[in-house]
Design an enzyme around this catalytic site. Structure first.
Site, PDB file in Angstrom:
ATOM      1  N   GLU A 148       0.862  -1.189   0.000  1.00  0.00           N
ATOM      2  CA  GLU A 148       0.000   0.000   0.000  1.00  0.00           C
ATOM      3  C   GLU A 148       0.900   1.242   0.000  1.00  0.00           C
ATOM      4  OE1 GLU A 148      -3.331   1.010  -0.180  1.00  0.00           O
ATOM      5  OE2 GLU A 148      -2.285   2.921  -0.074  1.00  0.00           O
ATOM      6  N   MET A 168     -21.860   4.915   1.722  1.00  0.00           N
ATOM      7  CA  MET A 168     -23.136   4.599   1.063  1.00  0.00           C
ATOM      8  C   MET A 168     -22.999   3.264   0.342  1.00  0.00           C
ATOM      9  SD  MET A 168     -24.577   8.261  -0.154  1.00  0.00           S
ATOM     10  CE  MET A 168     -26.262   7.864   0.219  1.00  0.00           C
ATOM     11  N   VAL A 174       4.223   0.675  -5.560  1.00  0.00           N
ATOM     12  CA  VAL A 174       4.661  -0.203  -6.655  1.00  0.00           C
ATOM     13  C   VAL A 174       4.894   0.646  -7.893  1.00  0.00           C
ATOM     14  CG1 VAL A 174       3.995  -2.129  -8.133  1.00  0.00           C
ATOM     15  CG2 VAL A 174       3.438  -2.165  -5.685  1.00  0.00           C
ATOM     16  N   GLU A 204     -28.069  11.687  -4.570  1.00  0.00           N
ATOM     17  CA  GLU A 204     -27.827  11.560  -3.137  1.00  0.00           C
ATOM     18  C   GLU A 204     -27.792  12.922  -2.483  1.00  0.00           C
ATOM     19  OE1 GLU A 204     -25.315   7.532  -3.805  1.00  0.00           O
ATOM     20  OE2 GLU A 204     -24.249   9.345  -3.251  1.00  0.00           O
ATOM     21  N   HIS A 260     -15.934   8.334  -8.580  1.00  0.00           N
ATOM     22  CA  HIS A 260     -16.182   6.921  -8.915  1.00  0.00           C
ATOM     23  C   HIS A 260     -15.469   6.499 -10.196  1.00  0.00           C
ATOM     24  CE1 HIS A 260     -20.320   7.254  -6.635  1.00  0.00           C
ATOM     25  NE2 HIS A 260     -19.277   7.328  -5.825  1.00  0.00           N
ATOM     26  N   ASN A 308     -23.717   3.552  -6.137  1.00  0.00           N
ATOM     27  CA  ASN A 308     -22.324   3.807  -5.725  1.00  0.00           C
ATOM     28  C   ASN A 308     -21.558   2.501  -5.897  1.00  0.00           C
ATOM     29  OD1 ASN A 308     -24.314   5.414  -4.296  1.00  0.00           O
ATOM     30  ND2 ASN A 308     -22.554   6.496  -3.494  1.00  0.00           N
TER      31      ASN A 308
END
Ligand code: FAE
Length: 538
Positions: A72, A146, A275, A388, A477, A516
């Site tokens: 990570e 959500m 990475v 939303e 998104h 979502n």
């Protein structure tokens, strides 16, 4: 130090239907072979990224007893000494933002900060700004919790027919929901002053017969109750969300999937490990993963190589597509197919704000997090849309009612972008038309025009976010780039490369079908991992 997962505990878990018998029978063999092979630079499996895809893969690999290193690039945000790990929303400090001199929210105000490996990352591509989470938990650190499942009809319009919605609905969606503990807000909290904005939104929609509903939210409502009752310091109820939640109310992945994965004893998460390249060794069929170990200012302090037999791409739509595109361009994974980089979409994101300058409807001094309600306008004649009602928690700064509603809309938008890798800059380029979100904006305009009929002077579109009122150049998104049934098979196996998998939002076909994305990303990852563990680890 985490204890190794016992065989009894493993079988107990698998009988809950999580893993099949074939994986169970290979457990002892794998465990011993892992111990033999384990050394500093080798692990049976490597996962890149700790978002929804990476976290699901980590838990299922750990439960199968497969030694796995998870890489990570961001920090772990778990509090080790009782201190609050995240910045407050107001004013934000350097912990808010990934390596920038200024905060990057799509709406003002912006604050000067110093460079740090903070939680919210923005990547700019000309006419599209893409927001993602960085750190252990990926997007779950910054998200609204959500947890929305598409309808069967929308799902089948977007996903390949091999992915059976009925099976997803019966098995994989419930599996994820249980892990995230996503529930609608209980009445005693919904009725508080903090969610007045949501009640008013419902009333406006009810008045014109538009349907709103409470959404399952991956939050611990008991902790929100403690915030309400003054037992603990307010975080969600003080407007914190996008830079992380300090009360512990947000059920981010580090509290469920990743924690359980580490408890198996087979999963090691290495933070600040970015990475930079992936290389296939055609002789021994292993993957080499080249890493820059960075400091909290983003500078490389060490370079490292790790090796594995099984490589799982969970760096998100941008991260995964970037690493694969680079590998293809540099010839280290030259057989990646021609679908790579294609079919990328914004999930039809547009943000807008409505305000009632006549000050008729209070929306509350504090608009608390998380967002709890959405308007479903699936028969919108332009395209199906979900609107939303996100809080606009400016009342945390100046304790006045803003008389406003902030909205994130999403829906079926058919524009798709394409990534190419630029050899000179080493970065991805995105070919995305400026008109890319026009369909969803038209649909949002249509729904807003109906809301306006409730009482034209009650709420009007604000131009604070853009001159037209609707944003067209950002998304929360990002979806696609290494899509299912295109770059991979229907289980995320990359074509032409054994034991290389995509298990994150890069798999999604540019959309998560008027919902979502996190629930569907994780459910799809569950489906992929179940199949991969049963069939590829022999
Ligand atoms: P993601 O969660 O993005 O995780 C990828 C991880 O990989 C990150 O931790 C990166 O730091 C790491 N990484 C990337 N490149 C590298 C590299 N080279 N080396 C090592 N590590 C790397 O991927 N979705 C919902 O369903 N509901 C919501 O309420 C919601 N709210 C959102 C609010 C905001 C502000 C944002 C930005 C997103 C929101 N989303 C929401 C979207 C959701 O967070 C996103 O779709 C998923 O997190 C994507 O999951 P992935 O596993 O693909």
């Amino acid at each position: 130090m985490a204890q190794k997962y016992s065989r009894r505990k493993f079988i107990g878990t698998s009988t809950k239907g999580i893993l099949g018998l074939a994986a169970a029978s290979s457990f002892l063999t794998l465990q011993s072979s892992c111990k033999e092979k384990r050394n500093k630079n080798f692990s049976k499996a490597i996962i890149i990224g700790t978002g929804f895809g990476g976290a699901v893969a980590a838990l299922r690999l750990g439960q199968a007893g497969i030694d796995t290193i998870v890489l990570e690039k961001g920090l772990s945000w778990e509090s080790s000494n009782g201190e609050k790990p995240f910045t407050k929303q107001f004013p934000p400090d350097k912990r808010s933002t990934w390596l920038r001199d200024e905060t990057v929210l799509p709406l003002p105000p912006h604050s000067a900060i110093s460079q740090y490996t903070g939680v919210l990352e923005m990547t700019e591509f000309g006419n599209m700004n893409v927001y993602t989470g960085a750190g252990v938990g990926g997007g779950s650190l910054v998200y609204g919790g959500m947890t929305v499942k598409p309808t069967q009809n929308h799902f089948e319009q977007v996903f390949p027919s091999e992915i059976d919605f009925t099976q997803m609905d019966a098995m994989y969606y419930p599996r994820v929901k249980a892990m995230l503990d996503a529930q609608t807000i209980p009445l005693d909290l919904e009725e508080t002053e903090y969610f007045e904005y949501s009640r008013v939104f419902k009333e406006l929609a009810d008045a014109v017969n538009l349907n709103t509903r409470k959404i399952d939210i991956a939050y611990n409502w008991d902790i929100i109750r403690q915030e309400r009752d003054g037992i603990i310091e307010k975080s969600a109820l003080a407007g914190d969300l996008i830079y992380g939640n300090n009360s512990g109310a947000k059920n981010s992945l580090d509290k469920n999937y990743l924690r359980e994965a580490q408890n198996t004893g087979f999963i090691e998460i290495r933070t600040l490990h970015k990475v930079v390249s992936i290389i296939r060794n055609e002789q021994n069929k292993q993957y080499e993963v080249d890493i820059d170990i960075i400091d909290t200012k983003g500078a490389t302090v060490e370079k490292k190589k790790l090796y594995c037999e099984y490589l799982f791409m969970g760096a998100g739509s941008l991260g995964t597509t970037h690493l694969l595109s680079k590998a293809k361009a540099e010839g280290t994974l030259s057989q990646l197919n021609s679908f790579l980089g294609k079919n990328w979409g914004t999930n039809g994101n547009t943000m807008f704000m409505r305000e009632n300058l006549g000050l008729f409807n209070n929306t509350g001094t504090i608009q608390a997090n998380p967002p709890i309600r959405a308007l479903e306008h699936f028969d919108n004649p332009i395209t199906p849309i979900l609107i939303e009602n996100a809080p606009y928690p400016i009342g945390a700064v100046v304790p006045i009612d803003c008389f406003c509603h902030l909205h994130l809309a999403l829906g079926l938008e058919d524009t798709r972008g394409e990534f190419t890798y630029n050899n000179e800059t080493g970065q991805l380029q995105l070919d995305w038309p400026n008109s890319g979100n026009d369909l969803i904006i038209q649909a949002a305009q249509h729904t807003v025009s109906i809301l306006d009929q409730a009482d034209p002077i009650q709420e009007t579109l604000s131009t604070v976010l853009s001159p037209t009122g609707f944003t067209k150049n950002f998304t929360y998104h990002p979806l696609g780039g290494a899509c299912i049934n295109q770059v991979t098979d229907q289980y995320g196996r990359v074509e032409n490369y054994d034991n290389l998998y995509v298990i994150d939002s890069a798999l999604m076909p540019g959309s998560s079908a008027v919902a979502n994305p996190s629930w569907t990303i994780a459910a799809l990852a569950e489906r992929c991992m179940e199949h991969i563990l049963l069939n590829d680890f022999r």
